[in-house]
Design an enzyme around this catalytic site. Structure first.
Site, PDB file in Angstrom:
ATOM      1  N   GLU A   1      -1.118   3.704   6.136  1.00 22.03           N
ATOM      2  CA  GLU A   1      -0.007   4.657   6.068  1.00 22.03           C
ATOM      3  C   GLU A   1       0.040   5.461   7.358  1.00 22.03           C
ATOM      4  O   GLU A   1      -0.980   5.987   7.814  1.00 22.03           O
ATOM      5  CB  GLU A   1      -0.202   5.627   4.898  1.00 22.03           C
ATOM      6  CG  GLU A   1      -0.151   4.978   3.543  1.00 22.03           C
ATOM      7  CD  GLU A   1       1.244   4.830   2.981  1.00 22.03           C
ATOM      8  OE1 GLU A   1       2.221   5.225   3.655  1.00 22.03           O
ATOM      9  OE2 GLU A   1       1.356   4.330   1.848  1.00 22.03           O
TER      10      GLU A   1
ATOM     11  N   HIS B   1       5.936  -2.636   4.892  1.00 26.19           N
ATOM     12  CA  HIS B   1       6.170  -2.580   3.451  1.00 26.19           C
ATOM     13  C   HIS B   1       7.521  -3.220   3.137  1.00 26.19           C
ATOM     14  O   HIS B   1       7.679  -3.894   2.112  1.00 26.19           O
ATOM     15  CB  HIS B   1       6.118  -1.118   2.995  1.00 26.19           C
ATOM     16  CG  HIS B   1       5.880  -0.938   1.540  1.00 26.19           C
ATOM     17  ND1 HIS B   1       5.870   0.298   0.963  1.00 26.19           N
ATOM     18  CD2 HIS B   1       5.663  -1.820   0.525  1.00 26.19           C
ATOM     19  CE1 HIS B   1       5.644   0.167  -0.341  1.00 26.19           C
ATOM     20  NE2 HIS B   1       5.517  -1.108  -0.636  1.00 26.19           N
TER      21      HIS B   1
ATOM     22  N   HIS C   1       2.932   1.157   6.470  1.00 26.77           N
ATOM     23  CA  HIS C   1       3.803   2.028   5.685  1.00 26.77           C
ATOM     24  C   HIS C   1       4.069   3.311   6.458  1.00 26.77           C
ATOM     25  O   HIS C   1       3.399   3.603   7.445  1.00 26.77           O
ATOM     26  CB  HIS C   1       3.094   2.458   4.391  1.00 26.77           C
ATOM     27  CG  HIS C   1       2.595   1.362   3.531  1.00 26.77           C
ATOM     28  ND1 HIS C   1       3.287   0.912   2.442  1.00 26.77           N
ATOM     29  CD2 HIS C   1       1.448   0.636   3.575  1.00 26.77           C
ATOM     30  CE1 HIS C   1       2.589  -0.044   1.841  1.00 26.77           C
ATOM     31  NE2 HIS C   1       1.471  -0.219   2.510  1.00 26.77           N
TER      32      HIS C   1
ATOM     33  N   ASP D   1      10.067   1.051   4.634  1.00 26.07           N
ATOM     34  CA  ASP D   1       9.090   1.489   5.643  1.00 26.07           C
ATOM     35  C   ASP D   1       8.312   0.317   6.240  1.00 26.07           C
ATOM     36  O   ASP D   1       8.215  -0.720   5.595  1.00 26.07           O
ATOM     37  CB  ASP D   1       8.148   2.542   5.044  1.00 26.07           C
ATOM     38  CG  ASP D   1       7.400   2.096   3.799  1.00 26.07           C
ATOM     39  OD1 ASP D   1       8.021   1.546   2.882  1.00 26.07           O
ATOM     40  OD2 ASP D   1       6.184   2.310   3.748  1.00 26.07           O
TER      41      ASP D   1
END
Length: 152
Positions: free
Chosen positions: A91, A127, A9, A137
């Site tokens: 992330e 994602h 992400h 993303d």
């Protein structure tokens, strides 16, 4: 549950801004809705990721890999719904259209190497791959070629 997938992400809070504690506060459910106008709509969200890689390459773990984090939302990977049940979410502090840093790629590759040593080679997805049409993303600025040697 078994770890069968890694979902990549990007995140920046406020959008397009880097640094600060807002991402950490969001994942720890302590984001101040009054700290920025954008935060008013997201402060109550219960979201998390297993890992965050900051722009300088710092790695922060929020959730153990064996536990569910709330990063993928409505999602599907190769016919399996609810990717949160079987994936690890990583992330990267960034946006869809701004290149990620050398330090972030170095940390990501080290993290993936460690995860593969523990869980075996895992498929890597964005994602956008598990939530097409809903999420974009890690975005076009993410250099998947850097991970080519890691992808199954």
């Amino acid at each position: 549950d078994t770890v069968d997938l890694v979902v990549l992400h990007n995140i920046s809070l406020p959008p397009g801004e880097f640094g600060g504690e807002a991402i950490i506060d969001l994942f720890l459910n302590r984001l101040d809705a009054n700290a920025h106008p954008y935060f008013a709509d997201i402060a109550g969200l219960e979201v998390s990721a297993h890992f965050l890689i900051r722009r300088d390459g710092d790695l922060i773990q929020f959730v153990p890999c064996e536990l569910r984090a709330w990063h993928a939302g409505a999602s599907n990977w190769q016919g399996r719904e609810r990717c949160n049940d079987f994936s690890v979410g990583i992330e990267l502090e960034g946006t869809d259209d701004e290149p990620f840093t050398e330090a972030q790629y170095a940390t990501l590759i080290d993290l993936l190497d460690a995860m593969f040593a523990r869980y075996g080679r895992l498929p890597l997805a964005g994602h956008s791959d598990v939530s097409p049409g809903r999420k974009t993303d890690p975005g076009p600025a993410f250099d998947w070629a850097r991970l080519a040697h890691l992808r199954a």
